[in-house]
Design an enzyme around this catalytic site. Structure first.
Site, short mmCIF file in Angstrom:
data_model
loop_
_atom_site.label_atom_id
_atom_site.label_comp_id
_atom_site.label_asym_id
_atom_site.label_seq_id
_atom_site.Cartn_x
_atom_site.Cartn_y
_atom_site.Cartn_z
N CYS A 151 85.07 40.37 28.07
CA CYS A 151 85.40 40.50 26.65
C CYS A 151 85.04 41.88 26.09
O CYS A 151 85.76 42.39 25.23
CB CYS A 151 84.67 39.43 25.85
SG CYS A 151 82.92 39.26 26.26
N GLU B 255 73.75 33.33 24.45
CA GLU B 255 74.20 34.59 23.81
C GLU B 255 74.10 34.44 22.30
O GLU B 255 75.02 34.78 21.56
CB GLU B 255 75.67 34.87 24.20
CG GLU B 255 75.95 34.76 25.69
CD GLU B 255 77.40 35.10 26.07
OE1 GLU B 255 78.31 34.62 25.39
OE2 GLU B 255 77.58 35.85 27.04
#
Lengths: 639, 639
Positions: free
Chosen positions: B404, B310
């Site tokens: 998240c 990521e």
């Protein structure tokens, strides 16, 4: 040792086919002198060869992995093929030694697998889905057939027969037999080879069983997982299309799943169609072939575009930088194409076979024969690749933990002469153009065929026809689909080609005399190749091809930011032979345009930048990454 | 509760800033009525809220995961912000209830973490690198500050202070203290918030310690790994640049590693620069900003291009289909831009903030507020996506195991009014254009500022200036970098704008009277945006932008094979407001060309296909995937 095959053609086998020089001579020499020894050293160093001594015990290093046996077997196969043309005593001793190690590892009941003999003996045949047991068996059988062909020694072939006989007792539809089949296909095609080598029909039937049982319901892999106490849904690959077990093979219409597995299955299906005359299998093969060759194949002949599962994805989904295109999958495509070609004598299969050989297969090995690509992307940015798929590399590696590709390319290149010519009842076929000779059986006599050529750099091929005595038969010479305006002469006289060409071959039926000479001239302009509009990764781009050879831009010749190069549609492109570059290649050069760059500048802006003319220089794709690391690009923007 | 910040500007805080309608009013309403309740339901259903009851025992379901606490804390923060504008009693009870659950989970020593209290109590503070312990602490602190701001109740803030005090005793350079810092940054910026909310300088110092200690040698994560009995080299992420701990922060020149972590670190660095006046930190922030905004940011404001980690990769490496561009990373970029803007009053930060808000952030949530994207690709092919990165989806999901993004977007949108206006000693700044009002403190008086606008669909903005009494101060109104030929009137009189504009703001210093009216007109033609020549994924392509809104093609409007659409450079493009489409948007339409397709056809051929004119219709990128699944494309081929 006879075959009752109804297939149209049979390859001229290795003992009667020889490549003596030219492009493939050079590659075979690198394979013999560098690749085969290098692969052996790695097999030895990593413990794969000594694994057959069965001395591993818990706590010791070099625990035999489930697919190690196949790596060793493929090396034996490669080395055996090499011995046929080059009977080097040192290599022969080495091959015999390894063959004996393998044969000696056979268990009293015929079983032969290092991992499941010393590591998990209690798990024999409990996980056909994942454990590569029958896959390794297949490679041992292929090695045994090759070893026997090269040496006439029965040792390894006898072991393979005993192993196959034992497998035949374990699997099948009989009482007490397991209704299983391998998660990774391979044993099926190997059993057909064993049948052809021994004439024992039970091996053909066992192969047929494995192929026919595949994908049937209730699903064996479900049952097997439950017996291991696992939920079938926990299968790491998700669904059974990963291993082509989602449907019975005759119902499969698109190429799915792990590409190498798919290729090996389709090879076995073609083999069975050839041996049994099963038209339903042949029809399935042809449907799958159209799907692969018309929708799921890179212009390099690479297949299996996704690194997630090393697999086929969906039609026209052929990303360039993210291409997986495993070397073994392109090799498998060659295997399959070769089989389809023998079945049909149709040049469309030879065209793909040639495309894969010169491009997506050969890119898998360095020019010096010592380093290998596992994946074969069609574009690369070395800095970016560091952050992407771990398999994508800017440079070839000398070995892999999962080392399927190096010995696979070794065995293909060592056996290349058998891909060049075929023989049949009343015809000799020339599929590929390579400096060499074959002794083909046509009817009851032997016809020697010679080829002299500098192909693929030059399209002129001289073919000598040497029957023992004057005889009427057909010489079928491939006219590649990439070629327009091929020219032919026989004994110096021009022959109108058009009426002779059918299904990709010029079929010349005449009374041939010893020393008849045929000259073929295949014009090789540089071509700009377009992809189908649905291939989104190639939209607005062209690939450069000359003859069978695909080209690419490399940073070494063109600087960085290759995606900014725009090739005008009418750009004159010139081929030049450069004998000292990359082992001797024809390069393609011309003029393109690219944007004028300053340093820095905004990341996004409303204003486009002006362009300037720049020279471009393309090298054969197979030869990329043999200089310093840098960008590479096959599909160049056109504009 | 004072702040001694030397930063130029301070956001007009939520209690004095209000968005009352228009584009963002609609988004905030969906956030309040749909997103915040939906996130709560998922938190409840998945056991994340009840985890604070500390009743989990081995063998029970819903084992608290190491980052669960942060999901709940972000929801509390979002709900608290929402309460400021909409004091709904039901929501208030729910927030207080969750806040009490959190506070009650605090241990006698001040520690507050569900996972390490009930699952692995013996592992507290043993793996700062991976275990998200200080990250969760930071989110609890942020939630506490927001809860206190919204409710004035001290309960959660007191718990946060006790936790921070305890953390301050554990970490530092003193004897017996751990020289550690978090693997996932967050606590640093939270501690600055706590300092600002409480005036307690020790929280600022603790934040400074964490930031300054980061990346120092000997490396804490090496030491810590060894103490766990692990080899530091076995770090899953490979190298410490993944968590921005490869170098001390002032030596970091390029944005590296996990993008959300990087954004949160840079926020803390900007906060500390603002509070302490540390010019070396500010210089580091500006260097990193240039790297991100000039080389590593998508045109959507998305950052972190690679799904492997990521993370940021290398300069100009911005793949479109494979884009990761996590919603949280774009949110983090907004946080950072907002902080840089307060520090510098420079419009370049507001430009990026606006770019991310209207595009790469907002694409993370569906129009109905109930579904979320974790990743935000700039091109999508739904069939292909099924075989790619598991995170890339053709449709938004209602929740994620790693959740998240949903509460992060909820807290950002709920707090959006504070991003619109800033106040300072002698100036009021208007950064964003949104229907609403602020009561800014300028010197010793309150100036009410109102905005009426249909932005971003229309560039006309009416700004009302209402000082309590006539006063001389500067009204600084942003003139976006995307805008040419902005027009201004004050009380109906045209004002030449050029001389007033500096650093992206028209700075109008005058004696302002109650009811002064300012009219701003930002012309919004459709623009074709080009990327830097080094961005290889965008070579030969343009993106369509109108005002701050980026557009994309969707299959629903244009059929499939979007990569085959070619937009002529001089194509007239028209914007039309469609009130009933996608919640009311301006669409962009024009004519393009694409190849004539038959069914099938060869995969590769020498002949190109002719093209035909076709209509094209682009919709705002943020609104994509709100109709039926299909292809999407931002960067359109130009030609």
């Amino acid at each position: 040792m006879t075959s009752r095959s109804p297939r149209k053609l049979q390859p001229v086998p290795l003992p009667r086919a020889r490549i003596t020089g030219g492009f493939w001579g050079q590659r075979m020499e690198a394979n013999r002198t560098a690749t085969i020894p290098a692969v052996y050293e790695h097999l030895k160093k990593t413990g794969r060869i000594d694994a057959f001594k069965l001395r591993w015990r818990p706590g010791m290093p070099d625990k035999p992995h489930v697919f190690w046996d196949s790596d060793v077997a493929k090396w034996v196969e490669a080395a055996a093929y090499s011995l046929i043309a080059h009977p080097e005593p040192g290599l022969r001793r080495r091959v015999d030694h390894v063959a004996k190690l393998i044969a000696d590892a056979q268990q009293p009941d015929g079983y032969l697998n290092t991992h499941f003999t010393v590591v998990e003996p209690e798990r024999r045949w409990t996980n056909l889905r994942d454990a590569h047991e029958l896959y390794c068996a297949g490679h041992i059988i292929e090695a045994a057939v090759a070893h026997h062909l090269a040496t006439q020694k029965p040792m390894l072939l006898d072991a393979a027969r005993r192993y196959a006989d034992y497998i035949g007792c374990v699997f099948g539809r009989g009482k007490g037999e397991l209704r299983g089949y391998p998660g990774h296909e391979e044993v099926e095609l190997a059993l057909v080879k064993l049948y052809r080598a021994t004439g024992e029909e039970r091996y053909l039937r066992l192969s047929e069983y494995f192929v026919n049982e595949r994908g049937c319901r209730p699903h064996y892999f479900d049952r097997e997982a439950k017996e291991r106490g696992e939920a079938p849904e926990s299968y790491r690959a998700g669904t059974y299309d990963y291993c082509q077990a989602h449907l019975p093979v005759r119902e499969q219409k698109t190429a799915e799943g792990h590409a190498v597995r798919a290729m090996y299955l389709y090879c076995a299906m073609a083999d069975l169609a050839a041996e049994t005359g099963d038209r339903t299998l042949l029809a399935a093969c042809k449907r799958l072939w159209r799907n692969v060759s018309e929708r799921r194949m890179y212009v390099t002949g690479g297949v299996g575009s996704s690194s997630h599962g090393e697999r086929f994805t969906c039609d026209y989904d052929l990303p360039n930088e993210a291409a997986y295109a495993e070397t073994c999958a392109a090799i498998g495509l060659v295997f399959w194409a070769h089989r389809m070609l023998q079945l049909t004598a149709n040049g469309r299969y030879a065209d793909v076979m040639e495309r894969a050989l010169y491009n997506g297969v050969l890119s898998g090995v360095s020019l010096d024969g010592k380093r290998f690509f596992y994946t074969n992307p069609l574009a690369l940015h070395p800095q970016s690749a560091r952050f992407g798929q771990p398999h994508v590399r800017a440079q070839r590696a000398d070995w892999f933990g999962c080392a399927c590709c190096p010995p696979n390319i070794a065995r293909l290149i060592a056996s290349l002469p058998q891909y060049v010519w075929s023989e049949g009842r009343d015809a000799v076929h020339v599929h590929l153009f390579a400096e060499g000779t074959a002794e083909a059986q046509v009817g009851d006599q032997t016809v020697a065929i010679s080829q002299a050529t500098d192909y693929p750099w030059d399209g002129k091929i001289r073919i000598g026809v040497h029957p023992e005595r004057a005889a009427k038969f057909t010489l079928a010479v491939r006219v590649p689909a990439w070629c327009r305006n091929a020219q032919f002469t026989i004994n110096g006289e021009a022959v109108p080609l058009e009426p002779l060409v059918a299904s990709g071959y010029a079929r010349i039926k005449r009374l041939w005399h010893p020393n008849d000479a045929l000259a073929l001239d295949l014009p090789m302009p540089v071509e700009q190749v377009h992809a189908h509009p649905k291939v989104r990764s190639c939209a607005g781009r062209v690939a450069l091809q000359r003859g069978p050879v695909l080209y690419c831009l490399e940073e070494a010749d063109n600087g960085c930011d290759l995606s900014d190069v725009v090739l005008p549609a009418d750009a004159p492109l010139r081929a030049t032979h450069e004998p000292d570059l990359l082992g001797g290649v024809a390069i393609v050069s011309g003029r393109a345009r690219r944007r004028r760059r300053g340093r820095g500048g905004p990341l996004y802006s409303r204003e486009g930048l002006g362009t300037a003319a720049v020279p471009v220089r393309a090298v054969p794709y197979y030869a990329w990454a043999n200089r310093r690391p840098g960008e590479m690009l096959v599909w160049i923007r056109e504009g």
